[in-house]
Design a protein around this motif. Structure first.
Motif, PDB file in Angstrom:
ATOM      1  N   LEU A  37       7.959 104.512 104.897  1.00  0.00           N
ATOM      2  CA  LEU A  37       8.897 104.401 106.019  1.00  0.00           C
ATOM      3  C   LEU A  37       8.893 103.000 106.624  1.00  0.00           C
ATOM      4  CD1 LEU A  37       8.446 107.814 107.861  1.00  0.00           C
ATOM      5  CD2 LEU A  37      10.266 107.124 106.284  1.00  0.00           C
ATOM      6  N   GLN A  42      15.103 100.384 100.540  1.00  0.00           N
ATOM      7  CA  GLN A  42      16.422 100.414 101.174  1.00  0.00           C
ATOM      8  C   GLN A  42      16.833 101.834 101.523  1.00  0.00           C
ATOM      9  OE1 GLN A  42      18.136  97.681 102.091  1.00  0.00           O
ATOM     10  NE2 GLN A  42      16.316  96.589 101.427  1.00  0.00           N
ATOM     11  N   ASP A  43      16.529 102.761 100.624  1.00  0.00           N
ATOM     12  CA  ASP A  43      16.943 104.144 100.805  1.00  0.00           C
ATOM     13  C   ASP A  43      15.701 105.027 100.846  1.00  0.00           C
ATOM     14  OD1 ASP A  43      18.319 106.527 100.915  1.00  0.00           O
ATOM     15  OD2 ASP A  43      18.831 106.535  98.787  1.00  0.00           O
ATOM     16  N   ILE A  44      15.512 105.732 101.941  1.00  0.00           N
ATOM     17  CA  ILE A  44      14.331 106.582 102.064  1.00  0.00           C
ATOM     18  C   ILE A  44      14.656 108.054 101.791  1.00  0.00           C
ATOM     19  CG2 ILE A  44      13.071 105.043 103.607  1.00  0.00           C
ATOM     20  CD1 ILE A  44      13.958 106.926 105.923  1.00  0.00           C
ATOM     21  N   SER A  45      15.844 108.337 101.302  1.00  0.00           N
ATOM     22  CA  SER A  45      16.212 109.734 101.076  1.00  0.00           C
ATOM     23  C   SER A  45      15.335 110.384  99.995  1.00  0.00           C
ATOM     24  CB  SER A  45      17.693 109.869 100.734  1.00  0.00           C
ATOM     25  OG  SER A  45      18.012 109.121  99.596  1.00  0.00           O
ATOM     26  N   VAL A  70       9.511 101.698 112.791  1.00  0.00           N
ATOM     27  CA  VAL A  70      10.671 102.119 112.001  1.00  0.00           C
ATOM     28  C   VAL A  70      11.946 101.620 112.681  1.00  0.00           C
ATOM     29  CG1 VAL A  70      11.977 104.111 111.164  1.00  0.00           C
ATOM     30  CG2 VAL A  70       9.493 104.136 111.067  1.00  0.00           C
ATOM     31  N   GLU A  73      18.198 102.544 112.375  1.00  0.00           N
ATOM     32  CA  GLU A  73      18.978 103.302 111.386  1.00  0.00           C
ATOM     33  C   GLU A  73      18.081 104.236 110.584  1.00  0.00           C
ATOM     34  OE1 GLU A  73      21.879 105.052 109.459  1.00  0.00           O
ATOM     35  OE2 GLU A  73      22.235 103.639 111.087  1.00  0.00           O
ATOM     36  N   ARG A  74      16.898 103.775 110.255  1.00  0.00           N
ATOM     37  CA  ARG A  74      15.953 104.600 109.509  1.00  0.00           C
ATOM     38  C   ARG A  74      15.464 105.761 110.373  1.00  0.00           C
ATOM     39  NH1 ARG A  74      11.886 101.740 105.391  1.00  0.00           N
ATOM     40  NH2 ARG A  74      13.886 101.187 104.521  1.00  0.00           N
ATOM     41  N   ARG A  75      15.301 105.520 111.673  1.00  0.00           N
ATOM     42  CA  ARG A  75      14.926 106.604 112.587  1.00  0.00           C
ATOM     43  C   ARG A  75      15.993 107.692 112.598  1.00  0.00           C
ATOM     44  NH1 ARG A  75      12.083 104.508 118.151  1.00  0.00           N
ATOM     45  NH2 ARG A  75      10.292 103.527 117.153  1.00  0.00           N
ATOM     46  N   GLN A  77      18.017 108.422 110.195  1.00  0.00           N
ATOM     47  CA  GLN A  77      17.943 109.126 108.919  1.00  0.00           C
ATOM     48  C   GLN A  77      16.811 110.155 108.939  1.00  0.00           C
ATOM     49  OE1 GLN A  77      17.656 106.502 105.547  1.00  0.00           O
ATOM     50  NE2 GLN A  77      17.945 108.144 104.076  1.00  0.00           N
TER      51      GLN A  77
END
Length: 118
Positions: A37, A42-45, A70, A73-75, A77
């Motif tokens: 995290l 780039q993508d944490i999905s 974090v 934007e990541r938060r 997600q």
């Protein structure tokens, strides 16, 4: 082996054991989640999808460790990824994440807890 590969390996082991994790696996899972995290991915999905089978306390610990660093934007997600509290497991996961996040972000913790209340 990079962190994502380690997470994949751990997820496979956890899946084999039908979601059970020993203390060492919970600790490793939390550390990998936190590192990913906060890392350059780039993508944490995919990492979040892999963590779905982990025990809630490992997921909450990892998110809690990472949360202060974090980006916004990541938060978002992560917040979208957290399950709606329809069952006991999802309620527990949400409550544990709220507890861990509360150490650094009380407002988000309250938002998460608000989802638990009818």
């Amino acid at each position: 082996m990079n962190e994502l590969d380690e997470l994949k390996t751990l997820a496979a082991k956890v899946k084999e054991k039908k979601g059970r994790m020993d203390a060492a696996q919970r600790k490793l899972g939390a550390e990998l989640i936190a590192s990913i995290l906060n890392g350059p991915f780039q993508d944490i999905s995919e990492p979040l999808r892999l963590a779905e089978d982990f025990q809630s306390d490992a997921v909450a610990e990892g998110i809690g460790k990472a949360w202060p660093n974090v980006p916004g934007e990541r938060r978002l997600q992560i917040m979208r990824w957290l399950p709606a509290p329809h069952g006991e497991r999802s309620q527990r996961r949400l409550a544990l994440v709220a507890a861990r996040v509360s150490e650094s972000d009380g407002i988000t913790a309250i938002e998460l807890l608000d989802k638990l209340l009818p």
